[in-house]
Enzyme design. Structure first.
Site, mmCIF file in Angstrom:
data_model
loop_
_atom_site.group_PDB
_atom_site.id
_atom_site.type_symbol
_atom_site.label_atom_id
_atom_site.label_comp_id
_atom_site.label_asym_id
_atom_site.label_seq_id
_atom_site.Cartn_x
_atom_site.Cartn_y
_atom_site.Cartn_z
ATOM 1 C CB THR A 1 -110.567 51.859 -3.053
ATOM 2 O OG1 THR A 1 -110.313 53.253 -2.662
ATOM 3 C CG2 THR A 1 -111.279 51.841 -4.114
ATOM 4 C CG ASN B 1 -110.237 57.673 -3.980
ATOM 5 O OD1 ASN B 1 -110.847 58.204 -4.927
ATOM 6 N ND2 ASN B 1 -109.315 58.377 -3.604
ATOM 7 C CE LYS C 1 -106.556 55.347 -4.899
ATOM 8 N NZ LYS C 1 -105.860 54.634 -3.851
ATOM 9 C CG ASP D 1 -100.495 52.957 -0.732
ATOM 10 O OD1 ASP D 1 -101.632 53.535 -0.567
ATOM 11 O OD2 ASP D 1 -99.759 53.152 -0.256
ATOM 12 C CB SER D 2 -101.580 55.598 -6.074
ATOM 13 O OG SER D 2 -103.079 55.791 -5.566
ATOM 14 N N GLY E 1 -107.257 64.872 -5.868
ATOM 15 C CA GLY E 1 -105.689 65.017 -5.367
ATOM 16 C C GLY E 1 -104.905 66.189 -5.872
ATOM 17 C CG ASP F 1 -105.695 64.650 -10.983
ATOM 18 O OD1 ASP F 1 -104.523 64.111 -10.564
ATOM 19 O OD2 ASP F 1 -106.586 64.056 -11.086
ATOM 20 N NE ARG G 1 -106.452 55.450 -9.587
ATOM 21 C CZ ARG G 1 -105.854 56.260 -9.088
ATOM 22 N NH1 ARG G 1 -104.753 56.243 -8.380
ATOM 23 N NH2 ARG G 1 -105.885 57.846 -9.147
HETATM 24 P P1 IMP Z 1 -104.089 56.525 -1.883
HETATM 25 O O1 IMP Z 1 -103.501 56.099 -0.348
HETATM 26 O O2 IMP Z 1 -103.702 55.486 -2.845
HETATM 27 O O3 IMP Z 1 -105.758 56.603 -1.903
HETATM 28 O O4 IMP Z 1 -103.831 57.821 -2.434
HETATM 29 C C1 IMP Z 1 -102.921 58.689 -1.804
HETATM 30 C C2 IMP Z 1 -103.064 60.133 -2.204
HETATM 31 O O5 IMP Z 1 -102.284 60.267 -3.533
HETATM 32 C C3 IMP Z 1 -104.422 60.354 -2.698
HETATM 33 O O6 IMP Z 1 -105.186 61.024 -1.579
HETATM 34 C C4 IMP Z 1 -104.031 61.551 -3.520
HETATM 35 O O7 IMP Z 1 -103.662 63.084 -2.956
HETATM 36 C C5 IMP Z 1 -102.746 61.234 -4.307
HETATM 37 N N1 IMP Z 1 -103.152 60.518 -5.456
HETATM 38 C C6 IMP Z 1 -103.031 59.337 -5.858
HETATM 39 N N2 IMP Z 1 -103.467 59.111 -7.169
HETATM 40 C C7 IMP Z 1 -103.641 60.380 -7.659
HETATM 41 C C8 IMP Z 1 -104.156 60.833 -9.082
HETATM 42 O O8 IMP Z 1 -104.409 60.231 -9.750
HETATM 43 N N3 IMP Z 1 -104.296 62.155 -8.896
HETATM 44 C C9 IMP Z 1 -103.878 63.033 -8.086
HETATM 45 N N4 IMP Z 1 -103.741 62.667 -6.840
HETATM 46 C C10 IMP Z 1 -103.530 61.268 -6.521
#
Ligand code: IMP
Length: 195
Positions: free
Chosen positions: A8, A10, A13, A70-71, A152, A154, A180
């Site tokens: 990542t 990010n 993260k 991925d989240s 994000g 939050d 996470r």
């Molecule tokens: P990623 O593709 O795993 O980087 O995450 C995709 C998107 O999910 C991020 O850009 C955030 O908008 C949202 N996201 C993932 N985890 C969180 C979190 O812990 N808090 C808030 N938004 C999150």
């Protein structure tokens, strides 16, 4: 020292995951440690599919053990949207604020505010079958923004059983309850078993 690459860039993260893995004695590398890497398009329709694609591609390319997550956010009244599109809910090259604004407007007349964050982690080790971990944080979409921490969604997410928004939690507090944080704990328990 054991090395592991977190796939990542990010920064939020990285801070959240690095702290937990370093406690276990890992040297944690990130995508910032490499100049040239293959571009990976997150085009799968599940968190698991995207996590595997990232980890597998990088592990094969770098010949290293890789951890990819991925989240995203699933809002039940919106058919689990934005889901795998959480980062680009309102388009490509958008800000967190753009996505939050769109989500609040799509929720304007909706009373069922239930939602959950999801994290799937893929641990992809050389010459081993990939292993997956998943966890969730349940809560509700708020009607307004609150808090300056985190990232994000939050500021508009209220964890179940609380009145505070997730952006009002400290990082340590968030790590205890977050999708996470709990997912990394599962990973850590697994890694400890193999020591
Ligand atoms: P990623 O593709 O795993 O980087 O995450 C995709 C998107 O999910 C991020 O850009 C955030 O908008 C949202 N996201 C993932 N985890 C969180 C979190 O812990 N808090 C808030 N938004 C999150």
């Amino acid at each position: 020292m054991k090395e592991i690459l977190i796939a990542t860039k990010n920064k939020h993260k990285i801070i959240e995951m690095k702290k937990m893995l370093e406690h276990l004695g890992y040297k944690v590398l990130t995508l910032f440690d490499y100049e040239e890497l293959p571009e990976i398009i997150e085009d799968k329709d599940t968190f698991k599919g995207n996590a595997k694609k990232k980890a597998e591609t990088l592990s094969n390319y770098l010949n290293k053990d890789v951890l990819a997550d991925d989240s995203g956010l699933e809002v039940f009244a919106l058919n689990n949207e934005p889901g795998v599109y959480s980062a680009r809910y309102s388009g490509e090259d958008v800000t967190y604020a753009d996505n939050n604004k769109l989500l609040l407007s799509n929720m304007e007349n909706i009373d069922n505010r239930g939602a959950r964050f999801v994290t799937t982690i893929c641990l992809y080790r050389i010459n081993q079958e990939p292993v997956y971990f998943e966890d969730y944080l349940y809560g509700e979409i708020a009607y307004k923004y609150q808090g300056d921490n985190g990232f994000g969604y939050d500021p508009i997410f209220i964890p179940s059983g609380d009145t505070r928004h997730l952006a009002e939690y400290s990082l340590d507090e968030k790590n205890v309850i977050s999708h996470r944080g709990k997912c990394v704990q599962k990973l850590i328990s697994y890694l400890k078993l193999g020591e």
